[in-house]
Design an enzyme around this catalytic site. Sequence first.
Site, PDB file in Angstrom:
ATOM      1  N   THR A 192       0.822  -1.214   0.000  1.00 57.44           N
ATOM      2  CA  THR A 192       0.000   0.000   0.000  1.00 57.44           C
ATOM      3  C   THR A 192       0.859   1.267   0.000  1.00 57.44           C
ATOM      4  O   THR A 192       0.508   2.266  -0.614  1.00 57.44           O
ATOM      5  CB  THR A 192      -0.918  -0.025   1.244  1.00 57.44           C
ATOM      6  OG1 THR A 192      -1.743  -1.186   1.146  1.00 57.44           O
ATOM      7  CG2 THR A 192      -1.796   1.200   1.325  1.00 57.44           C
ATOM      8  N   GLU A 222      -5.346   2.845   6.533  1.00 57.53           N
ATOM      9  CA  GLU A 222      -5.629   3.363   5.190  1.00 57.53           C
ATOM     10  C   GLU A 222      -5.528   4.884   5.283  1.00 57.53           C
ATOM     11  O   GLU A 222      -5.147   5.422   6.308  1.00 57.53           O
ATOM     12  CB  GLU A 222      -7.013   2.911   4.730  1.00 57.53           C
ATOM     13  CG  GLU A 222      -8.152   3.359   5.626  1.00 57.53           C
ATOM     14  CD  GLU A 222      -9.515   2.920   5.106  1.00 57.53           C
ATOM     15  OE1 GLU A 222      -9.761   3.064   3.901  1.00 57.53           O
ATOM     16  OE2 GLU A 222     -10.325   2.436   5.914  1.00 57.53           O
ATOM     17  N   HIS A 256      -2.278  14.789   4.497  1.00 57.50           N
ATOM     18  CA  HIS A 256      -3.592  15.376   4.744  1.00 57.50           C
ATOM     19  C   HIS A 256      -3.552  16.347   5.911  1.00 57.50           C
ATOM     20  O   HIS A 256      -2.855  16.122   6.896  1.00 57.50           O
ATOM     21  CB  HIS A 256      -4.611  14.272   5.043  1.00 57.50           C
ATOM     22  CG  HIS A 256      -4.927  13.426   3.855  1.00 57.50           C
ATOM     23  ND1 HIS A 256      -5.889  13.758   2.939  1.00 57.50           N
ATOM     24  CD2 HIS A 256      -4.375  12.270   3.408  1.00 57.50           C
ATOM     25  CE1 HIS A 256      -5.936  12.842   1.982  1.00 57.50           C
ATOM     26  NE2 HIS A 256      -5.017  11.921   2.252  1.00 57.50           N
TER      27      HIS A 256
END
Lengths: 478, 119, 423
Positions: free
Chosen positions: A40, A336, A49
Amino acid sequence: MYDVVIIGAGVSGSASARELSRYKLNVCVVEKEEDVCCGTSKANSAIVHAGFDAESGSLMAKLNVEGNQMMEELSKELDFHFKKNGSLVVCLHEEEKPNLQELYERGIKNGVKDLRIIDREELVKLEPNISDEAVAALYAPTGGIVCPFGMNIAFAENAAVNGVEFKFDTEVTGLEKKDDTWILKTNQGEIETKYVVNAAGVYADKFHNMVSDKKLHITPRRGDYCLLDRSTEGFVTHTIFQLPSKFGKGVLVTPTVHGNTLVGPTAIDIENKEGINTTQEGIDELINKAGSTVKGLPIRQVITSFAGLRAHEDGHEFYIGELEEAKGFIDCAGIESPGLTSAPAIGKMVANILKELTNAQENPDFVGTRKGILDPKTLNKEEYAALMKENPAYGNIICRCEMITEGEIMDAIHRPLGAKSLDGVKRRTRAGMGRCQAGFCSPRTIEILARERGVDPSEITKAGGESKIIVGINKDRI
Amino acid sequence: METRELICIGCPMGCPLKVEMNDSEVVSVTGNTCKRGDVYARKEVTNPTRIVTSSVIVEGGSLAAVSVKTKEDIPKGKIFDIMKDLKGVKVQAPVHIGDVIVSNVADTGVDIIATKNVL
Amino acid sequence: MLNYDIVIVGGGPAGLAAAVSAKRNGVESILVLERDKELGGILNQCIHNGFGLHTFKEELTGPEYAERFVKQLQEEKIEYKLNTMVMDIADNKVITAMSREEGMFEIQAKAVVLAMGCRERSRGALNIPGYRPAGIYSAGTAQRLVNMEGYMPGREVVILGSGDIGLIMARRMTLEGAKVKVVAELMPYSGGLKRNIVQCLDDYGIPLKLSHTVVDIEGKERVEGITIAEVDENRRPIPGTEEHYTCDTLLLSCGLIPENELSRSLGVEMSPVTSGPLVNECLETNVEGVFACGNVLHVHDLVDFVSEEAAAAGKHAAEYVLNGAKHQETEAKDIPIAAIEGARYTVPKTINPDRMDEKHTVRFRVGDVYKNCYVSVYLNDKRIIHKKRPVVAPGEMEEVVLKKEELTAFPNLSQITVKIEEA
């Protein structure tokens, strides 16, 4: 016998390893692939973010904001590419402005700094290529972009230098506990340890469920991306999200730290935990959706498309902590998005848990800084001349798209946890990452890898395992 | 009477050619729109030939391999025999353009020669 | 800083011919910069024959063709530097280059000839869905591995794209012992030469599937299979037409892109059609004294035409050096050449009747296959060329010859138009 074995050399596992190397602990990271950053962590939006997305009060929200705040300094300590370019959540319909307000308020609650809602006029000033439909945006100056490989590799290298052992091509197939010792069954034999950290990404549920009846369920949620050539640099300068709405979630359009433009991701739930194939529908969807927040996206400049898997746990939350029902087993699961952003904070949290559990002493020899691969492009003429005098390989351009020299590739091969494959070289140096996608440089990189590693060129792989580039010599089957 | 069908390689037109044959004798060529088609068809059905190119390993040179070719056209049916003959062939540098690498390859009476200088 | 009258960027067929021509047109001080370890460029890996029929009236292999020009270069005692990468060309014609031996260095040139060639379109640029395992190569990468290094990149091969390199590699891989299962071509016609389709595919029984594309790539580590499907007139796959091939290799031969990153940063104006510079009849770009030729200008099918074009560029660069910017001063204006109705572009993009030679060959490509058509040229509204052609195709470059006397005699000439007209 190790004190701690971390399953997975992705960004969470590597960040945890690096933070644990601050303590006098015998730590090992086991990874089923041939290199760090192969799951991932290698295929995502590369976004730092701001932290307004996650539900207030969640661990996700907390670690997101913490990770965001740590990133800048960490990028200097560990020498990876990071840029605080700011992000914009674009509202395309007047009637959705309340949703934008809601997002703003959640951000404030989560502790995101400098957030504000801007009108169309200001938005157009920030991003001239914004859609004509855009009416307003949530502006988060603390949003950023990062090189995901760079960060992951930096954590791992720094951990290795501080004594953490890495075992690659080592797949854990079973977990057993005898007294206070965990026994990891792997394809390379058994490994014993006092503590296990489960940082296995999309496979974290598999290991969790081996030791617990309180089952986790992780769905690989595939995201397709298109990467555009560096010639598109400046098309957007901020990370552009679309405000999620009844019209759908949209995709982001963002610059990367290296000047490419990235478009993505889709969100397609699949079964196969190795299912990183792109699909025509996925790519079509991307191209369609990207057109809603920006106008004139130079999609013809696409140089590659790829897909990554988000490790989506049903509860959409980070699960980090020692299991009550399996003492000594520490989950680091459900990581995630915003996992990449949170990684520095995740590493700290995992290390703190283990420090408490083990009463470990600080490692007096810990070195907290690391130098990345020297990029000659950052040197002035005199410095470059001096470098070339020392090592002429820095005068030999191997990847002509990204202007990467033989010197950088040799550095990538010989540094701690060095590159063994073409992809390993690519993720460390960007050789092969450009517009010709390694068409020109791969035969040359193979030659350098073979020479430096002292193996035959036919041994060199794209990414370990059976991914051979050369399968034989001419006429060997006639 | 046998009919053979060919595509002319003379130009992008790619005329579909029909060649009427009586044993090994060409009776007629049809489908061509110019003289070149006729010439090509007659040669291709009676005595098709090709130049074969490949490369062989060089030892002690500045490059790993040297490109080679049949010095002249060889019968089309011999192509794979020639490749078999080239299997395992290694030469020592220096090699010059025109040097014979394999003489009378696959009994064609034609030599394999180098098409590149490797010093 | 080094000083040369003419610096030629690239030592492939274009750069070599430009250098030789510049020298023969009176310029002594010439330097060729080549990034590879030998001169000749891509010809070195094109070991098949079929080169030179126009130039030398005989059929040569790529390396032999290159050697002829290298010899001329040496006979003319033209300087060159190998293993040297040009990093930047500034608009004052200071070239920054780098090599292992000399480090970073600068060269002041009076004129520059861009001859950097082209690169292949990659899988990523084609947006082919599927996994991203090892075993996917551009045809040119495979060509280099097989022909120059003696390595087999795969055993069972599917080829996407019927460009000439793809066709040539179908034969090369077959001869070296691989099994080429199919060549799929997106378009309803092949972009390759007829001769290559016959001698590289038909000779070996390799099927060519027109209007087909790759819709899936399987295999996580190495390619394990490829699915192709037929496409409709919009080039979208038609569901239900999928065919699966077990293979370990996918070769891509899907077009070439002129390599113009240096030109762009120099401020050279580009054609969106060719991705190459816009040039006048001297092959000069909008940046004075900067010329372009060969595949960096527009992708050619035949190296002979590259050599011819490059010789012209070399000659004009020499004139520029010897006569200065004066060669620009003419009474007549540059007349734009429009490519419409089937013609996609022309090289050159403008022509100056005063400056041009007695005859000038304008090269262009068509956008589709046209049968029994006319290639027409108009001066303003008057048709001066109406050449009947049984067939024209995108894969084969076309040409028309303009005459100086006709252009200069034409009153108020403001526009030249090249187009394809139906019979």
